[in-house]
Design an enzyme around this catalytic site. Structure first.
Site, PDB file in Angstrom:
ATOM      1  N   GLY A  12     -24.217  50.320  32.223  1.00 43.71           N
ATOM      2  CA  GLY A  12     -25.443  49.742  31.161  1.00 43.71           C
ATOM      3  C   GLY A  12     -24.854  50.486  30.295  1.00 43.71           C
ATOM      4  O   GLY A  12     -26.308  50.486  29.383  1.00 43.71           O
ATOM      5  N   SER A  13     -24.188  49.994  29.500  1.00 51.47           N
ATOM      6  CA  SER A  13     -23.479  49.762  27.622  1.00 51.47           C
ATOM      7  C   SER A  13     -24.640  48.617  26.944  1.00 51.47           C
ATOM      8  O   SER A  13     -25.054  48.815  25.827  1.00 51.47           O
ATOM      9  CB  SER A  13     -22.343  49.884  27.612  1.00 51.47           C
ATOM     10  OG  SER A  13     -21.802  48.368  27.910  1.00 51.47           O
ATOM     11  N   ASN A  14     -24.464  47.653  27.941  1.00 50.31           N
ATOM     12  CA  ASN A  14     -25.508  46.233  27.332  1.00 50.31           C
ATOM     13  C   ASN A  14     -27.496  47.349  27.398  1.00 50.31           C
ATOM     14  O   ASN A  14     -27.548  46.735  26.137  1.00 50.31           O
ATOM     15  CB  ASN A  14     -25.019  45.373  27.484  1.00 50.31           C
ATOM     16  CG  ASN A  14     -23.995  44.376  27.838  1.00 50.31           C
ATOM     17  OD1 ASN A  14     -24.855  43.933  26.532  1.00 50.31           O
ATOM     18  ND2 ASN A  14     -23.405  44.794  27.706  1.00 50.31           N
ATOM     19  N   ILE A  87     -29.894  37.046  42.776  1.00 48.78           N
ATOM     20  CA  ILE A  87     -31.618  37.383  42.692  1.00 48.78           C
ATOM     21  C   ILE A  87     -32.032  35.844  43.136  1.00 48.78           C
ATOM     22  O   ILE A  87     -32.099  34.590  43.147  1.00 48.78           O
ATOM     23  CB  ILE A  87     -32.289  37.409  41.163  1.00 48.78           C
ATOM     24  CG1 ILE A  87     -31.621  38.721  41.017  1.00 48.78           C
ATOM     25  CG2 ILE A  87     -33.498  37.580  41.146  1.00 48.78           C
ATOM     26  CD1 ILE A  87     -32.297  39.340  39.351  1.00 48.78           C
ATOM     27  N   ASN A  98     -28.927  36.422  31.598  1.00 49.40           N
ATOM     28  CA  ASN A  98     -27.871  37.271  31.752  1.00 49.40           C
ATOM     29  C   ASN A  98     -26.711  37.128  30.741  1.00 49.40           C
ATOM     30  O   ASN A  98     -26.715  35.357  30.104  1.00 49.40           O
ATOM     31  CB  ASN A  98     -27.419  36.215  33.504  1.00 49.40           C
ATOM     32  CG  ASN A  98     -26.681  36.882  33.677  1.00 49.40           C
ATOM     33  OD1 ASN A  98     -26.187  38.580  34.180  1.00 49.40           O
ATOM     34  ND2 ASN A  98     -24.860  36.815  34.003  1.00 49.40           N
ATOM     35  N   HIS A 100     -22.690  36.696  30.183  1.00 49.08           N
ATOM     36  CA  HIS A 100     -21.591  37.011  31.022  1.00 49.08           C
ATOM     37  C   HIS A 100     -20.267  36.681  29.439  1.00 49.08           C
ATOM     38  O   HIS A 100     -20.106  36.193  28.479  1.00 49.08           O
ATOM     39  CB  HIS A 100     -20.873  35.363  31.720  1.00 49.08           C
ATOM     40  CG  HIS A 100     -20.304  34.987  32.022  1.00 49.08           C
ATOM     41  ND1 HIS A 100     -19.692  36.022  33.574  1.00 49.08           N
ATOM     42  CD2 HIS A 100     -18.768  34.699  32.295  1.00 49.08           C
ATOM     43  CE1 HIS A 100     -19.061  35.474  34.063  1.00 49.08           C
ATOM     44  NE2 HIS A 100     -18.176  35.082  32.742  1.00 49.08           N
TER      45      HIS A 100
HETATM   46  C1  GRF Z   1     -20.690  42.984  30.679  1.00 47.67           C
HETATM   47  O1  GRF Z   1     -20.085  41.974  30.209  1.00 47.67           O
HETATM   48  C2  GRF Z   1     -21.712  42.184  30.822  1.00 47.67           C
HETATM   49  O2  GRF Z   1     -21.208  40.631  30.127  1.00 47.67           O
HETATM   50  C3  GRF Z   1     -21.677  41.344  32.242  1.00 47.67           C
HETATM   51  O3  GRF Z   1     -21.527  42.840  33.098  1.00 47.67           O
HETATM   52  C4  GRF Z   1     -20.909  43.370  31.787  1.00 47.67           C
HETATM   53  C5  GRF Z   1     -21.850  45.044  31.997  1.00 47.67           C
HETATM   54  O4  GRF Z   1     -21.507  46.103  31.366  1.00 47.67           O
HETATM   55  N1  GRF Z   1     -22.468  40.364  33.034  1.00 47.67           N
HETATM   56  P1  GRF Z   1     -22.493  47.818  31.284  1.00 47.67           P
HETATM   57  O5  GRF Z   1     -22.650  47.860  32.218  1.00 47.67           O
HETATM   58  O6  GRF Z   1     -23.232  46.498  29.754  1.00 47.67           O
HETATM   59  O7  GRF Z   1     -21.545  48.134  30.198  1.00 47.67           O
END
Ligand code: GRF
Length: 183
Positions: A12-14, A87, A98, A100
């Site tokens: 969940g770093s994003n 989903i 999303n 990627h």
């Molecule tokens: C990210 O690299 C994103 O592009 C992909 O999954 C990864 C999730 O990373 N869909 P995080 O859990 O947000 O660190």
């Protein structure tokens, strides 16, 4: 006030970068963080930031109860951030985006996630990689592309370095693109 719901399966770093970006802003609120895994670190992040969170197990994503839940909270956008299950989009009226970690259509499709994407970039000796933010359709990584950003890959870059370079731009651009979609 616009509402987003984040779906994430892992670290969940994003999700964290999105939370931090929108925290001082009044017009967009993260109304829920949802994971399909009880031990996903993203749930700790949600707790830390006092964001409502819950776990919906994989098979439950096909149930009416789940669709009803989303209808009830009415998010303006569903944001996938490392969410690893498909989903059934026809059952959701919301737009779903999303991110990627490559320049789609390169290194995308079923089974292409996490480090596998960067291993593939390294294997093919690509001299650029990057990120793709796209709408979600019924096929993995094939929805309409909203935004891409390239980064340069050096011959000496390891898979780990590639992944770190990509993460930096994910964190920088995903929140901004989400914001532009909601404005
Ligand atoms: C990210 O690299 C994103 O592009 C992909 O999954 C990864 C999730 O990373 N869909 P995080 O859990 O947000 O660190």
């Amino acid at each position: 006030m616009k509402k987003i719901v984040i779906l994430a399966s892992g670290n969940g770093s994003n999700a964290e970068s999105i939370i931090r970006y929108f925290k001082p802003k009044k017009k967009i609120k993260i109304s829920y963080i949802i994971s399909n895994k009880t031990d996903a670190y993203v749930l700790d992040r949600a707790k830390k930031h006092n964001i409502p969170h819950l776990v919906i197990k994989n098979n439950r994503f096909n149930e009416n109860k789940t669709f009803d839940f989303f209808k009830e909270i009415k998010p303006d956008l569903i944001v996938l951030a490392g969410f690893l299950i498909k989903i059934p989009i026809n059952n959701f009226s919301n737009k779903i985006v999303n991110i990627h970690p490559s320049l789609l259509p390169l290194h995308g499709g079923k089974g292409m996630y996490g480090m596998k994407v960067h291993e593939s970039v390294k294997k093919y000796n690509d001299c650029v990689s990057g990120i793709t933010i796209h709408y979600v359709n019924e096929n993995y990584d094939e929805g309409e592309i909203i935004f891409q950003k390239k980064i340069k890959i050096n011959k000496s870059d390891t898979v780990k370095i590639i992944s770190e370079k990509v993460k930096i731009i994910e964190h920088k651009f995903y929140p901004k693109v989400i914001e532009s979609l909601l404005n």
